[in-house]
Structures are given as structure tokens and as C-alpha cells.
Design a protein around this motif. Sequence first.
Motif, PDB file in Angstrom:
ATOM      1  N   VAL A 120       0.863  -1.194   0.000  1.00 40.12           N
ATOM      2  CA  VAL A 120       0.000   0.000   0.000  1.00 40.12           C
ATOM      3  C   VAL A 120       0.892   1.235   0.000  1.00 40.12           C
ATOM      4  N   LEU A 121       0.692   2.084  -0.994  1.00 37.95           N
ATOM      5  CA  LEU A 121       1.481   3.310  -1.131  1.00 37.95           C
ATOM      6  C   LEU A 121       0.805   4.453  -0.381  1.00 37.95           C
ATOM      7  N   GLY A 122       1.586   5.151   0.460  1.00 35.87           N
ATOM      8  CA  GLY A 122       1.069   6.321   1.152  1.00 35.87           C
ATOM      9  C   GLY A 122       1.207   7.557   0.274  1.00 35.87           C
ATOM     10  N   LEU A 144      13.880  29.227   2.019  1.00 35.58           N
ATOM     11  CA  LEU A 144      12.557  28.654   1.819  1.00 35.58           C
ATOM     12  C   LEU A 144      12.605  27.164   2.139  1.00 35.58           C
ATOM     13  N   THR A 145      11.550  26.679   2.816  1.00 37.98           N
ATOM     14  CA  THR A 145      11.446  25.265   3.171  1.00 37.98           C
ATOM     15  C   THR A 145      10.156  24.688   2.614  1.00 37.98           C
ATOM     16  N   CYS A 146      10.272  23.547   1.952  1.00 38.99           N
ATOM     17  CA  CYS A 146       9.112  22.840   1.397  1.00 38.99           C
ATOM     18  C   CYS A 146       8.957  21.524   2.159  1.00 38.99           C
ATOM     19  N   LYS A 147       7.732  21.244   2.631  1.00 38.56           N
ATOM     20  CA  LYS A 147       7.491  20.055   3.458  1.00 38.56           C
ATOM     21  C   LYS A 147       6.242  19.321   2.986  1.00 38.56           C
ATOM     22  N   THR A 148       6.312  17.993   3.041  1.00 29.68           N
ATOM     23  CA  THR A 148       5.162  17.149   2.751  1.00 29.68           C
ATOM     24  C   THR A 148       5.196  15.930   3.671  1.00 29.68           C
ATOM     25  N   SER A 149       4.015  15.450   4.084  1.00 33.61           N
ATOM     26  CA  SER A 149       3.907  14.319   5.021  1.00 33.61           C
ATOM     27  C   SER A 149       3.048  13.223   4.410  1.00 33.61           C
ATOM     28  N   GLY A 150       3.134  12.012   5.024  1.00 29.44           N
ATOM     29  CA  GLY A 150       2.253  10.900   4.663  1.00 29.44           C
ATOM     30  C   GLY A 150       2.705  10.089   3.492  1.00 29.44           C
ATOM     31  N   SER A 151       3.905  10.286   2.993  1.00 30.67           N
ATOM     32  CA  SER A 151       4.354   9.509   1.837  1.00 30.67           C
ATOM     33  C   SER A 151       4.926   8.171   2.285  1.00 30.67           C
ATOM     34  N   LYS A 152       4.676   7.157   1.446  1.00 24.12           N
ATOM     35  CA  LYS A 152       5.225   5.815   1.685  1.00 24.12           C
ATOM     36  C   LYS A 152       5.420   5.151   0.327  1.00 24.12           C
ATOM     37  N   PRO A 153       6.643   4.923  -0.054  1.00 24.09           N
ATOM     38  CA  PRO A 153       7.886   5.300   0.621  1.00 24.09           C
ATOM     39  C   PRO A 153       8.105   6.816   0.591  1.00 24.09           C
ATOM     40  N   THR A 181       4.652   5.786   7.377  1.00 23.09           N
ATOM     41  CA  THR A 181       4.831   6.851   6.387  1.00 23.09           C
ATOM     42  C   THR A 181       5.959   7.790   6.826  1.00 23.09           C
ATOM     43  N   PHE A 182       6.285   8.755   5.913  1.00 24.21           N
ATOM     44  CA  PHE A 182       7.402   9.662   6.161  1.00 24.21           C
ATOM     45  C   PHE A 182       6.994  11.112   5.913  1.00 24.21           C
ATOM     46  N   THR A 183       7.653  11.992   6.646  1.00 19.24           N
ATOM     47  CA  THR A 183       7.562  13.435   6.405  1.00 19.24           C
ATOM     48  C   THR A 183       8.897  13.874   5.816  1.00 19.24           C
ATOM     49  N   VAL A 184       8.825  14.524   4.657  1.00 21.27           N
ATOM     50  CA  VAL A 184      10.023  14.925   3.932  1.00 21.27           C
ATOM     51  C   VAL A 184      10.040  16.447   3.810  1.00 21.27           C
ATOM     52  N   SER A 185      11.195  17.045   4.023  1.00 18.98           N
ATOM     53  CA  SER A 185      11.346  18.502   3.873  1.00 18.98           C
ATOM     54  C   SER A 185      12.633  18.798   3.121  1.00 18.98           C
ATOM     55  N   SER A 186      12.610  19.934   2.428  1.00 15.74           N
ATOM     56  CA  SER A 186      13.777  20.373   1.670  1.00 15.74           C
ATOM     57  C   SER A 186      13.916  21.874   1.847  1.00 15.74           C
ATOM     58  N   THR A 187      15.158  22.350   2.007  1.00 20.33           N
ATOM     59  CA  THR A 187      15.427  23.767   2.263  1.00 20.33           C
ATOM     60  C   THR A 187      16.280  24.347   1.147  1.00 20.33           C
ATOM     61  N   LEU A 188      15.849  25.526   0.665  1.00 21.64           N
ATOM     62  CA  LEU A 188      16.544  26.231  -0.408  1.00 21.64           C
ATOM     63  C   LEU A 188      17.040  27.566   0.128  1.00 21.64           C
ATOM     64  N   ASP A 189      18.347  27.841  -0.021  1.00 24.35           N
ATOM     65  CA  ASP A 189      18.951  29.108   0.401  1.00 24.35           C
ATOM     66  C   ASP A 189      19.501  29.821  -0.826  1.00 24.35           C
ATOM     67  N   PHE A 190      19.176  31.123  -0.966  1.00 25.07           N
ATOM     68  CA  PHE A 190      19.747  31.922  -2.046  1.00 25.07           C
ATOM     69  C   PHE A 190      19.591  33.404  -1.716  1.00 25.07           C
ATOM     70  N   ARG A 191      20.453  34.220  -2.331  1.00 22.20           N
ATOM     71  CA  ARG A 191      20.418  35.669  -2.148  1.00 22.20           C
ATOM     72  C   ARG A 191      19.623  36.287  -3.296  1.00 22.20           C
ATOM     73  N   VAL A 192      18.677  37.151  -2.959  1.00 25.12           N
ATOM     74  CA  VAL A 192      17.768  37.680  -3.962  1.00 25.12           C
ATOM     75  C   VAL A 192      18.323  38.970  -4.552  1.00 25.12           C
ATOM     76  N   ASP A 193      17.954  39.233  -5.787  1.00 19.63           N
ATOM     77  CA  ASP A 193      18.228  40.520  -6.427  1.00 19.63           C
ATOM     78  C   ASP A 193      16.992  40.916  -7.211  1.00 19.63           C
ATOM     79  N   ARG A 194      17.062  42.068  -7.884  1.00 17.15           N
ATOM     80  CA  ARG A 194      15.863  42.593  -8.550  1.00 17.15           C
ATOM     81  C   ARG A 194      15.343  41.694  -9.660  1.00 17.15           C
TER      82      ARG A 194
END
Length: 451
Positions: A120-122, A144-153, A181-194
Motif C-alpha cells: 500500500v502506497l502512502g 525557503l522550506t518545502c514540506k510534505t507528510s504521509g508519503s510511503k515510501p 509513512t514519512f515526512t520529507v522537507s527540503s530547504t533552499l537558500d539563495f540571495r535575492v536581487d531585482r
Amino acid sequence: MIWKRSAVLRFYSVCGLLLQGSQGQFPLTQNVTVVEGGTAILTCRVDQNDNTSLQWSNPAQQTLYFDDKKALRDNRIELVRASWHELSISVSDVSLSDEGQYTCSLFTMPVKTSKAYLTVLGVPEKPQISGFSSPVMEGDLMQLTCKTSGSKPAADIRWFKNDKEIKDVKYLKEEDANRKTFTVSSTLDFRVDRSDDGVAVICRVDHESLNATPQVAMQVLEIHYFFSTTMKENAKPEQPYTPSVKIIPSTPFPQEGQPLILTCESKGKPLPEPVLWTKDGGELPDPDRMVVSGRELNILFLNKTDNGTYRCEATNTIGQSSAEYVLIVHDVPNTLLPTTIIPSLTTATVTTTVAITTSPTTSSTTSSIRDPNALAGQTGPDHALIGGIVAVVVFVTLCSIFLLGRYLARHKGTYLTNEAKGAEDAPDADTAIINAEGSQVNAEEKKEYFI
């Protein structure tokens, strides 16, 4: 006796065939993968079956179906097909707890079984982006951080900006409380300009349960900045760009009595408003004649008292910037027509007319006019041209005076000559006068003409 022996042989022969047939029977199953909430079909087949029963059991070894008879009270489990060669059942609204090893049994001697694993896939939840607070100043470091929960795998998270994938990100996987199930997060770092203003940053979640249709979360960036292309001298990378403001006059050569509009041009986000105008470090001296409208300073008519340094200041959330303009009000060009008249005792009058321009003619199409804002190198009237014209006037005047003197000298000489002719042969003065008077009779004959 012979009959009995024949019957016994026939009996053993039939038993051998039955034993051989039962030994060749074996149930066949396949593993099944289903998305949580979907329906799983479990099928058990037998190629050769001599009316032997088939049975499905769950991971807890509870009988689900025995041939076409339902054994477990579960409304989610239904019979699909039942025959001597096949037993198929369905499990609807599958949950993670339904995952495990299911058994199909063929009741021969001995009983033969086959295993089928139900996976069974979550399904991962819709991702969320956090860490953005609007607005962001140009040059700031954004996380910026992106997060999602309940995935399997565990699901996979990818970042995109301007349709280009960003590889340098941080990834974290955590097991949920259900330990399935699993909670997965990913973080993105960058310097902004116009260039990031208005750009959509996308977080994409890929998972086999999504049927090649990934889930996405999007964050549109709002960057505040001043419009400029250079950075402050010795500025650190995290500092904003130098604000850029300039003043644009409505005419490059402002003259006395004319109107003048000074426009304070500054670009940025948010747009710098309002604009503050000052003169020589203080308030505008004549509000009735100097009207401020938005970014414009409108001087209705110029005079010499308006000379000075005008300054406009623009402010937005990043900071403040200013520009200065030095105003020099020029005289209005005047055209003089001096006339020299030569007096004469005759009917002849000599007139000389010369046009003198005291200031260079101004034209909006003349490209050589200097910016009045540039103090150094400012030029005035052409003194050489004026000196030449004055010299011509003086020369003509002297020539006229010379001709007039010559004319008067000639007429005086004629009078003295006539008087002397009357006294040439006279012995005394009285006789000379008489002779002179007498000579008037023939005056018409003795006229002299000078040209």
C-alpha cells in the motif's frame, strides 16, 4: 481369483493417476501494489484442478473466502470470480494496515499454498512552502522550506526557479508516528536581487503514488529595490544597491521670464513616493510661484532670484536617495538696431544701419548649447563679433565726418576767390567795393562748379 486380481490392479492404477494429478496441481498468485484508498484485486489460479477447493487468507491468517463462500465479515472485501481454476477477491478502500502477505491455499493432500504481497502506497500531502515574508529587500538572504507528510515510501522534493532546477538544496526525511509513512522537507537558500522580483519559485513533489502527476507548491517573490546598476563603494554583498535619482529640466537653457519644470526621476520597488523638494538646503522660497506636483517642481516664471541649488529626495522601504540641480537663469536675448546719421548742408543724407546681437540666439534644435547646470566653462556673448561691428560703425562715422569737412572747405574757398577778384585793380578800398558790387552783375558768368 483372476477377476479379483484384475480388480485390484485396476484400483491401484486409478489411485496412481489421481495421486499423479494432485501432485501436478499448484496455485499461482502475483504481488499487488495499490495506492492508499484504492482497490486491490487478489487472484489465485490453478491450471489443473480436480474439483479441489481454493481459499484466500489475510496476513493475520484469517480466512477471507473459501471457494465462493465469504468467511470474514468485512464489507470492503468482495468476491470477483470463483471457479475450480480461479478464486479472485477485491479489497476496496485499502488502508496502510491492509498491507502484508496474503495466502492462497489449494486443499490437496498435502495442502499447497502460494503467497501474494499487498503493498500500500502512502500518498504525500500537498506540499507547503514556508520561510517567505513579503517584501524582501534586494540583497537579502532568503531561506525557503518545502514540506510534505504521509508519503510511503518517502517522497522526492525538487526545486525550480525560472523553469530551471536548483540542485544545491538540503533534504531531510523523518518517520511519522504510525511508523509506516514519512515526512520529507527540503530547504533552499539563495540571495535575492531585482531579477527575482515576480519570479515563481516552485517546490515539486514526485512519488510513485501520484501517477506521473507531481504535486507542486508555488511562491511568487516580491523584491523591493531602488533602480540602479551600481553598488555602493566598498558595499558588502548583503547591502542593497545604491539608490539612483536624477533631476531632468524641461529646457536645457532656462531664461528669465520663462516657465521651468524640474522632474525628479527615481525608479524602484516600491516606487519612491513622495518626493521632497528643497532649495539651497531650505524650503522653497516662493510657494505661489513654485508649485510641487507629485515628482515635478513647476516654476511658473523665472527670475534671477531663482538661481541656486535645487534638491529632490526620494524614499522607499530600502532607504533614501537624492539628486541636485544647479539652476542658472539666463538673460533674454536682445536685438539692437543702432543708426548713424551723417548731417549735410545739402539735400543728401547718408544712413548706416548695423544689427548688433548682445546675446547668442537660443534654439531648441541647437546642439551646441551648454547645460546651464554646468558652471565650469560657461560662455557669454561673442565679444569678437561685437568688436568688429563697432569698428565698422566707427570707420563709417569717420569717413562721413571727413567728407563733410571737405565739402565745407570747398565752399569757403569759392567765396574768398570772388571777393579777391573785385579788388585786384582798385587803388583804394571804396573802389574795390564798387568793383566787387559791379562784378555781381556778371556773377552768373563767373560761377565755378566743384564736383
